[in-house]
Design an enzyme around this catalytic site. Structure first.
Site, PDB file in Angstrom:
ATOM      1  N   LEU A 101       0.885  -1.164   0.000  1.00  0.00           N
ATOM      2  CA  LEU A 101       0.000   0.000   0.000  1.00  0.00           C
ATOM      3  C   LEU A 101       0.917   1.206   0.000  1.00  0.00           C
ATOM      4  CD1 LEU A 101      -2.673  -1.022   2.700  1.00  0.00           C
ATOM      5  CD2 LEU A 101      -2.943  -1.022   0.221  1.00  0.00           C
ATOM      6  N   ASP A 102       0.494   2.285  -0.655  1.00  0.00           N
ATOM      7  CA  ASP A 102       1.315   3.490  -0.672  1.00  0.00           C
ATOM      8  C   ASP A 102       1.526   3.991   0.751  1.00  0.00           C
ATOM      9  OD1 ASP A 102       1.224   3.351  -3.416  1.00  0.00           O
ATOM     10  OD2 ASP A 102      -0.440   4.777  -3.587  1.00  0.00           O
ATOM     11  N   LYS A 103       2.556   4.813   0.914  1.00  0.00           N
ATOM     12  CA  LYS A 103       2.874   5.345   2.254  1.00  0.00           C
ATOM     13  C   LYS A 103       1.668   6.081   2.851  1.00  0.00           C
ATOM     14  CE  LYS A 103       6.646   7.886   4.440  1.00  0.00           C
ATOM     15  NZ  LYS A 103       7.864   8.666   4.225  1.00  0.00           N
TER      16      LYS A 103
END
Ligand code: URA
Length: 256
Positions: A101-103
């Site tokens: 998942l993106d930051k």
């Protein structure tokens, strides 16, 4: 398995530290203090204690994390905290996140050391559903929904696979996709001239984010949940009880 490896996999310390602990007489195997770190043990049968406390070995572990913002989906990172570090004392060296998942994305992330199951869950051929709750910058029109549901051009060789979209209140949408391309949801929303302000994953395959988990909290999956995940990607495992990977799955594994 060697005793020192077992102890370090159980997170007792680094390989060097556990060797010292063994030599100090802090470890017993089947009630007998052992002073050689390289002694071979049967991790699934022997009764191993450290400072008198039983260490129960599980070959595979599975955790559901509610990923908070600002943490990277990696095992190591020089600049930011990683999802694996959130596991605290349950952190084992071999654990990794299943996909990324993106930051700035929050929500459901599976962490495990079961490479085979992870591979199957991530395989593009298995079309595992992932549902995201997104806050978008302005409302979607019915045409936008229809385009997203049919598949949009996000600059890849092929358009995205058909998605399922439902529109909630206050610029919230729920979107289910079967792929996991880099920044997929953000790029899909860009393709319909919108943008994502906040993104949270709420399902992954048959798993639903446990609402009791606050951001940064995690829990072990139940046996029922791991069973369902296996069933989802490899039904033969459950139906036949055969734990070896069937040939058609082996093809997938060989491709990596
Ligand atoms: N899609 C995105 O754009 N970001 C994520 O983190 C996951 C899916």
């Amino acid at each position: 398995m060697r005793l020192d490896r077992f102890l370090s996999e159980m997170n007792i310390g680094t390989r060097a530290q556990v060797k010292t602990y063994v030599r100090q007489g802090l470890v017993a195997v089947n009630g007998i203090t052992v002073k050689s770190p390289d002694v071979k043990i049967r991790e699934d049968a022997d009764h191993i204690t450290f400072r008198g406390k039983l260490l129960s070995y599980q070959k595979y572990v599975y955790y559901m994390l509610n990923k908070p913002e600002g943490v990277v989906s990696a095992t190591n990172d020089n600049t930011a905290e990683t999802v694996v570090s959130l596991l605290g004392e349950d952190r084992r060296k071999d654990i990794f996140p299943v996909g990324r998942l993106d930051k700035d994305t929050t929500g459901l992330l599976l962490l495990t050391n079961d490479g085979e199951l992870a591979h199957l869950l991530l395989s593009p051929k298995r079309h595992v559903d992932k549902t995201y709750q997104a806050t978008v910058s302005h409302p979607l029109t019915p045409e936008d929904v229809s385009r997203l549901e049919q598949g949009v051009d996000i600059g890849e060789e092929h358009p995205t696979l058909p998605a399922r979209v439902s529109v909630g209140a206050e610029n919230t949408i729920f979107i289910t996709v079967q792929e996991g391309k880099f920044h997929q949801i953000k790029r899909m929303l860009q393709a319909v001239d919108n943008s994502v302000l906040a993104l949270k994953r709420i399902t992954f395959g048959c798993l639903e984010l446990d609402r009791t988990l606050k951001p940064g909290e995690y829990r072990a999956l139940t046996d029922m949940e791991t069973g369902r995940l296996r069933e989802l990607v490899c039904p033969l495992w459950e139906k036949t009880g055969i734990s070896t990977v069937p040939p058609y799955i082996q093809e997938d594994l060989n491709e990596t």
